[in-house]
Structures are given as C-alpha cells and as structure tokens.
Scaffold this motif. Sequence first.
Motif, short mmCIF file in Angstrom:
data_model
loop_
_atom_site.label_atom_id
_atom_site.label_comp_id
_atom_site.label_asym_id
_atom_site.label_seq_id
_atom_site.Cartn_x
_atom_site.Cartn_y
_atom_site.Cartn_z
N TYR A 85 0.85 -1.20 0.00
CA TYR A 85 0.00 0.00 0.00
C TYR A 85 0.88 1.25 0.00
O TYR A 85 0.66 2.18 -0.79
CB TYR A 85 -0.92 0.01 1.23
N ALA A 86 1.88 1.29 0.87
CA ALA A 86 2.77 2.45 0.95
C ALA A 86 3.47 2.70 -0.38
O ALA A 86 3.57 3.84 -0.84
CB ALA A 86 3.80 2.25 2.07
N ARG A 87 3.94 1.64 -1.03
CA ARG A 87 4.58 1.79 -2.34
C ARG A 87 3.61 2.35 -3.38
O ARG A 87 3.97 3.19 -4.19
CB ARG A 87 5.14 0.46 -2.82
N ALA A 88 2.36 1.88 -3.33
CA ALA A 88 1.37 2.33 -4.31
C ALA A 88 0.97 3.79 -4.10
O ALA A 88 0.59 4.47 -5.04
CB ALA A 88 0.13 1.44 -4.24
N MET A 89 1.07 4.28 -2.87
CA MET A 89 0.64 5.64 -2.54
C MET A 89 1.76 6.67 -2.59
O MET A 89 1.54 7.85 -2.29
CB MET A 89 -0.01 5.66 -1.16
#
Length: 82
Positions: free
Chosen positions: A62-66
């Motif tokens: 999630y952090a990578r996608a955001m």
Amino acid sequence: MPKGKTFQESTMFESSTSSKSSAFQLCFRSLRSGSDFAFPCDAEGHVDLDQMSERTRNNYFYARAMMGRELAYPAVEAACLH
C-alpha cells in the motif's frame, strides 16, 4: 511529527518475525496529516518480504502504491533500537 519521535504506530508498523534485528527502517512519511509507515530494511533500503507478516506486507505494498499521492518517497533511517 516532532523530530526525534518515532512513528511506529501499532496499526502501521510490525517488526519482522526474524530473530535478527534490523538497524534500519524504510520510512514513508505522510504528505498530509495521515499515518506514516516504517518497515525493517537493510542499509540500502531493501526489505525482506519473506520475513514480513501478511499484514505488514500488505501495508508495504500500500505504501509503495501511494508514493507521490498520499505518502512521500521513502527514506532509509536508522531504526530506534531499545
């Protein structure tokens, strides 16, 4: 977030189940007033996905996608070892 204060929130940070402790963490800071994320890593910022719990791995993806939307690009920081 005040300088020097760690941002290891129980809902956002889970240490790996590995017996060795990581001296570094990959930190994704919030661009707004949301939550920050931190993940154990090596000095170059590489995380060991195999050592992460499913919840931590999902938070990492999630952090990578955001990145660039809700979270800043990550930085490698020294982990606060107790």
